[in-house]
Write an enzyme that holds these catalytic residues in place. Structure first.
Site, PDB file in Angstrom:
ATOM      1  N   SER A  62       0.801  -1.156   0.099  1.00 16.84           N
ATOM      2  CA  SER A  62      -0.024   0.075  -0.017  1.00 16.84           C
ATOM      3  C   SER A  62       0.866   1.007   0.004  1.00 16.84           C
ATOM      4  CB  SER A  62      -0.800  -0.055   1.093  1.00 16.84           C
ATOM      5  OG  SER A  62      -1.946  -1.062   1.149  1.00 16.84           O
ATOM      6  N   TYR A  63       1.974   1.070   0.757  1.00 12.51           N
ATOM      7  CA  TYR A  63       2.710   2.328   0.861  1.00 12.51           C
ATOM      8  C   TYR A  63       3.404   2.452  -0.705  1.00 12.51           C
ATOM      9  CZ  TYR A  63       7.322   4.622   1.927  1.00 12.51           C
ATOM     10  OH  TYR A  63       8.563   5.767   2.044  1.00 12.51           O
ATOM     11  N   TYR A  64       3.711   1.394  -1.319  1.00 12.35           N
ATOM     12  CA  TYR A  64       4.344   1.571  -2.669  1.00 12.35           C
ATOM     13  C   TYR A  64       3.384   2.169  -3.654  1.00 12.35           C
ATOM     14  CZ  TYR A  64       9.332   0.111  -2.176  1.00 12.35           C
ATOM     15  OH  TYR A  64      10.662   0.365  -2.058  1.00 12.35           O
TER      16      TYR A  64
END
Length: 162
Positions: A62-64
């Site tokens: 999700s961060y990426y």
């Protein structure tokens, strides 16, 4: 001349903050840069954010996703942007040096990130130095610069970026 600097990041504090800060927040800051005719904008992203194969099956997908799409939006804006893509952020002391940015992505592809992520690390202080040097260097405009520790002084590496 007044210099203003905004640094934002959710720091892995949950899905909602990841998208509202690392994606929407980054885009909002870039929009403010454009609206206020600020000359340069540096976004701190993540190593190989543009390469789904690198991060899709990892624990921080999700961060990426947030970083990838923030990068993509910034690249379309009519501002002098620089996107820094640091590897794993380390709390260790700065050495003021990075790997030749043209070699970072190939090096990252050559290791098992799941077990060797420290090999693509960079001290947080060196990322901060890279932000400053990117603002100083006209050559950094419209460039994506991957960052991990290495043996080239940061100012020199950013000045010579291709």
């Amino acid at each position: 001349m007044t210099t203003k600097l905004a640094i934002i990041g959710a720091g892995g504090k949950g899905l909602d903050l990841t998208f509202s800060v690392d994606l929407d927040g980054a885009v909002k800051v870039a929009e403010a840069v454009r609206a206020n005719k600020i000359k340069k904008f540096v976004l701190v992203s993540a190593i190989k954010a543009d390469d789904r194969d690198f991060w899709w099956n990892g624990p921080i997908r999700s961060y990426y996703i947030a970083k990838k799409y923030a990068d993509e939006v910034i690249k379309t804006m009519n501002i002098d942007w620089t996107i820094l893509q640091p590897g794993r952020l380390l709390d260790s002391e700065s050495n003021g040096k990075i790997m030749d940015p043209s070699k970072v992505n190939a090096f990252a592809d050559s290791i098992d990130v799941a077990t060797e992520s420290e090999k693509i690390g960079i001290p947080r202080d060196d990322v901060a130095i890279s932000i400053i040097e990117s603002l100083r260097s006209a050559n950094a405009a419209k460039k994506v610069i991957p960052l991990i520790s290495g043996d080239i002084p940061i100012a020199e590496a950013i000045k010579d970026i291709k």
